[in-house]
Design a protein around this motif. Structure first.
Motif, mmCIF file in Angstrom:
data_model
loop_
_atom_site.group_PDB
_atom_site.id
_atom_site.type_symbol
_atom_site.label_atom_id
_atom_site.label_comp_id
_atom_site.label_asym_id
_atom_site.label_seq_id
_atom_site.Cartn_x
_atom_site.Cartn_y
_atom_site.Cartn_z
ATOM 1 N N GLY A 73 47.858 13.798 -25.737
ATOM 2 C CA GLY A 73 47.243 15.117 -25.861
ATOM 3 C C GLY A 73 48.208 16.118 -26.467
ATOM 4 N N SER A 74 47.708 17.265 -26.782
ATOM 5 C CA SER A 74 48.564 18.291 -27.366
ATOM 6 C C SER A 74 48.231 19.648 -26.767
ATOM 7 C CB SER A 74 48.397 18.329 -28.875
ATOM 8 O OG SER A 74 47.111 18.813 -29.205
ATOM 9 N N PHE A 131 41.769 24.350 -26.208
ATOM 10 C CA PHE A 131 40.327 24.256 -26.401
ATOM 11 C C PHE A 131 39.632 23.665 -25.181
ATOM 12 C CE2 PHE A 131 41.284 25.082 -30.807
ATOM 13 C CZ PHE A 131 40.224 25.892 -31.164
ATOM 14 N N ASN A 132 40.240 22.681 -24.555
ATOM 15 C CA ASN A 132 39.648 22.108 -23.343
ATOM 16 C C ASN A 132 39.549 23.154 -22.236
ATOM 17 O OD1 ASN A 132 39.192 19.547 -24.359
ATOM 18 N ND2 ASN A 132 41.214 18.811 -23.759
ATOM 19 N N PHE A 150 47.393 22.156 -28.432
ATOM 20 C CA PHE A 150 46.224 22.614 -29.171
ATOM 21 C C PHE A 150 44.935 22.160 -28.498
ATOM 22 C CE2 PHE A 150 43.129 22.187 -32.644
ATOM 23 C CZ PHE A 150 43.158 23.470 -33.143
ATOM 24 N N SER A 151 44.855 20.897 -28.151
ATOM 25 C CA SER A 151 43.637 20.392 -27.513
ATOM 26 C C SER A 151 43.494 20.929 -26.090
ATOM 27 C CB SER A 151 43.611 18.868 -27.515
ATOM 28 O OG SER A 151 44.630 18.353 -26.700
ATOM 29 N N ASP A 152 44.626 21.149 -25.411
ATOM 30 C CA ASP A 152 44.560 21.710 -24.068
ATOM 31 C C ASP A 152 43.961 23.113 -24.081
ATOM 32 O OD1 ASP A 152 45.654 19.441 -22.992
ATOM 33 O OD2 ASP A 152 47.680 20.275 -22.812
ATOM 34 N N ARG A 207 37.462 29.090 -31.981
ATOM 35 C CA ARG A 207 36.915 28.183 -33.000
ATOM 36 C C ARG A 207 37.037 28.798 -34.384
ATOM 37 N NH1 ARG A 207 30.887 28.151 -34.437
ATOM 38 N NH2 ARG A 207 31.749 30.133 -35.046
#
Length: 102
Positions: free
Chosen positions: A30-31, A37-38, A33-35, A87
């Motif tokens: 994971g990164s 958005f999650n 960045f994805s954290d 987004r």
């Protein structure tokens, strides 16, 4: 995430600045960045569920203070607005990267 009725900040800027470049990717793939958005998506889900619960309680007469319903609606709307802005910024950044000529 919601703690005691408030949306928690995604991540403090000091914490982001202290991360080393090689720590941006975790061991599980994971990164950061994805954290982000999650967390934003989870905030939207939680605030929407809270709003629906408050509306149910109001409709069934189980709520003592009706002012919590508009507050929950505002929190849910702000969470959605934050997700949409994240987004939009991610799309803008992607488009800028695509315009770079090597």
């Amino acid at each position: 995430m919601i703690e005691s009725g408030f949306i928690t900040p995604i991540q403090r800027m000091e914490t982001i600045g202290e991360l080393k470049k090689n720590e941006n990717v975790r061991q599980d793939g994971g990164s950061l960045f994805s954290d982000i958005f999650n967390n934003a998506v989870n905030d939207v889900k939680q605030t929407q569920a809270n709003l629906e619960q408050q509306q149910y309680l109001l409709a069934t007469g189980q709520i003592d203070d009706a002012h919590t319903v508009p507050i929950a609606a505002s929190e849910a709307q702000m969470a959605v607005d934050m997700l949409v802005q994240l987004r939009n910024k991610a799309i803008d950044a992607y488009n800028e990267l695509m315009r770079i000529s090597l």
